[in-house]
Enzyme design. Structure first.
Site, mmCIF file in Angstrom:
data_model
loop_
_atom_site.group_PDB
_atom_site.id
_atom_site.type_symbol
_atom_site.label_atom_id
_atom_site.label_comp_id
_atom_site.label_asym_id
_atom_site.label_seq_id
_atom_site.Cartn_x
_atom_site.Cartn_y
_atom_site.Cartn_z
ATOM 1 N N ARG A 129 -10.516 0.126 -9.582
ATOM 2 C CA ARG A 129 -10.218 -0.358 -8.368
ATOM 3 C C ARG A 129 -10.018 -1.976 -8.488
ATOM 4 N NH1 ARG A 129 -13.940 -2.323 -4.952
ATOM 5 N NH2 ARG A 129 -15.222 -0.451 -5.457
ATOM 6 N N TYR A 184 10.729 -1.706 9.940
ATOM 7 C CA TYR A 184 10.264 -0.541 9.759
ATOM 8 C C TYR A 184 9.390 0.269 10.871
ATOM 9 C CZ TYR A 184 7.692 3.271 7.937
ATOM 10 O OH TYR A 184 7.035 4.491 7.433
ATOM 11 N N ASP A 189 9.910 -8.695 3.733
ATOM 12 C CA ASP A 189 9.749 -7.326 3.244
ATOM 13 C C ASP A 189 11.173 -7.162 2.586
ATOM 14 O OD1 ASP A 189 10.145 -4.623 2.881
ATOM 15 O OD2 ASP A 189 9.082 -4.250 4.554
ATOM 16 N N LYS A 209 10.520 3.173 -2.847
ATOM 17 C CA LYS A 209 12.036 3.132 -2.590
ATOM 18 C C LYS A 209 12.652 2.680 -3.680
ATOM 19 C CE LYS A 209 10.615 4.319 1.650
ATOM 20 N NZ LYS A 209 9.731 3.475 2.201
HETATM 21 C C1 LIG Z 1 11.393 -1.578 4.948
HETATM 22 C C2 LIG Z 1 10.166 -0.731 4.782
HETATM 23 N N1 LIG Z 1 8.986 -1.520 4.558
HETATM 24 C C3 LIG Z 1 7.767 -0.918 4.698
HETATM 25 C C4 LIG Z 1 7.766 0.552 4.313
HETATM 26 C C5 LIG Z 1 6.398 1.289 4.081
HETATM 27 O O1 LIG Z 1 6.280 1.893 2.918
HETATM 28 P P1 LIG Z 1 5.677 3.120 2.333
HETATM 29 O O2 LIG Z 1 6.088 4.162 3.008
HETATM 30 O O3 LIG Z 1 5.453 2.795 0.960
HETATM 31 O O4 LIG Z 1 4.049 2.862 3.002
HETATM 32 C C6 LIG Z 1 9.033 1.313 4.353
HETATM 33 C C7 LIG Z 1 8.897 2.434 4.498
HETATM 34 O O5 LIG Z 1 9.810 3.365 4.775
HETATM 35 C C8 LIG Z 1 10.196 0.515 4.627
HETATM 36 O O6 LIG Z 1 11.345 1.174 4.937
#
Ligand SMILES: Cc1ncc(COP(=O)(O)O)c(C=O)c1O
Length: 394
Positions: free
Chosen positions: A52, A109, A189, A214
């Site tokens: 961890r 998101y 992000d 992604k």
């Molecule tokens: C722009 C963006 N940020 C964060 C996330 C969250 O990521 P995760 O699904 O890996 O937890 C997503 C998921 O679709 C996303 O599109």
């Protein structure tokens, strides 16, 4: 193998943090599938005690991510890997205390909004949402107690943009005001752009967050997240939180992300090329009311995209003239574009944000048009993708 300062992006993507295994010469980083490490005497070990806290496969990924986001900053850069993008986001938000304020982009998101409003707001953190593309609006919304400015650019699902350097300058200005203890940190992000297309830390942001699920992993076979920062103090706190909270990825998941990153540049080039063709076709199509894509000259912040991005990305959203009914029909009719959540894999996906990825913002100011369709344009043959969409729209 040392990492020469001069290595460029595609070389770093393949080699950063990944020297051949000193024990065997294995060219691929081993998957250290272990929870614990033998110590010679209490506290005397080879750098790892418990997985961890740290794992060598994770270290390789964290080093590689830091190199990719940090290249060009001229500063030491630090990476941390998490079990998901949401785990990464949640850990960064633990930099904020009760009674403090976070300014957020008005398109993010849906899961990010859900975490902020339905979890963290309950712990006394205040969130405000503003169009991050409007610098005057951002300046007006900053408060003396703003700890973080949280933005996506391009956003999910509306492909809105923010001028990262402009927002970073506002954050620094805020710090120079006498009534502000610490200036707010700018968090980007960078999931949609990836460090191949855009490097927020070079543009003055403090922290970058990723859903490595992604484009970074790129093959729709793993869920993961990451944080990268140039701020040593922030890194120490986040590293403490990573271990204290424990939302860490396993070694196999780290390895999958590392393997995906090796082809990031090649994949992004094809994603951008295919998405550009899809956006241009949709913009001319009689069934389409509006196309949202940073590469189209009509995008309100197209010039910002040209300035801060190497390419315009693989995500395209559009609104049909026929409204929600037409949208639901089209997303069910494509063959190559698979109807699924998520994005950034080699295969093309189509989805209906209002009822899928963004259902959690349905009753909020961030709700999306029910006629909106979002495409994650993959790296298949571009002609096949155009044919598939044309057939579904006919
Ligand atoms: C722009 C963006 N940020 C964060 C996330 C969250 O990521 P995760 O699904 O890996 O937890 C997503 C998921 O679709 C996303 O599109």
């Amino acid at each position: 193998m040392s990492e020469p300062e001069s290595w460029r992006f595609d070389t770093l993507a393949i080699h950063a943090g990944q020297p051949p295994d000193p024990a065997t010469g294995a060219i691929m980083v081993p998957i250290y599938q272990t929870s614990t490490y033998v110590q010679a005497e209490p506290g005397r070990h080879k750098g790892y005690e418990y997985s961890r806290t740290g794992n060598p496969t994770r270290t390789a990924l964290e080093t590689c991510l830091a190199a990719l986001e940090g290249a060009g900053t001229g500063r030491e850069t630090y990476g941390l890997a998490f079990a998901s993008g949401m785990a990464a986001t949640d850990t960064v938000l633990r930099l904020v205390g009760p009674g403090e304020h976070v300014l957020v982009g008005d398109d993010v998101y849906g899961g990010t909004y859900r975490l902020f409003q339905r979890v963290l707001a309950g712990y006394g953190i205040a969130f405000d949402y503003v169009d991050m593309g409007d610098l005057a609006a951002v300046a007006a919304a900053l408060r003396p107690d703003t700890r973080l400015i949280w933005l996506e650019t391009p956003t999910n699902p509306l492909l809105k943009l923010a001028d990262i350097a402009g927002v970073a300058a506002l954050a620094r200005q805020q710090g120079r005001k006498g009534n502000h203890k610490d200036r707010p940190y700018v968090v980007v992000d960078n999931t949609f752009a990836t460090p191949y297309l855009q490097q927020p830390l070079v543009l003055g942001a403090d922290i970058v967050v990723h859903s490595t699920t992604k484009y970074l992993s790129g093959h729709s076979d793993v869920v993961g997240g990451a944080v990268v920062t140039t701020n040593a103090e922030v890194y120490e706190r986040l590293k403490f939180l990573q271990n204290a909270v424990g939302a860490v990825p396993g070694p196999l998941d780290c390895w999958l992300v590392l393997r995906g990153i090796k082809t990031l540049g090649l994949r992004m080039e094809r994603h951008c090329a295919n998405a550009g063709r899809v956006a241009a076709m949709l913009a001319e199509h009689p069934a389409v009311a509006r196309v949202l894509y940073p590469g189209l000259p009509g995008h309100p912040l197209h010039q910002v995209a040209r300035r801060q991005m190497r390419g315009f990305g693989g995500m395209v959203s559009f609104i049909l003239k026929g409204g929600p009914e037409a949208a639901r029909r089209v997303v069910s009719r494509t063959q190559l574009f698979a109807l699924a959540e998520s994005l950034g894999g080699v295969e093309s996906l189509i989805e209906h944000p209002a009822s899928m990825t963004h259902a959690s913002v349905a009753d909020s100011p961030l709700r999306v048009d029910a006629g909106l369709i979002r495409l994650s344009v993959g790296i298949e043959d571009g002609d096949d993708l155009l044919d598939d969409l044309r057939r579904a729209l006919a």
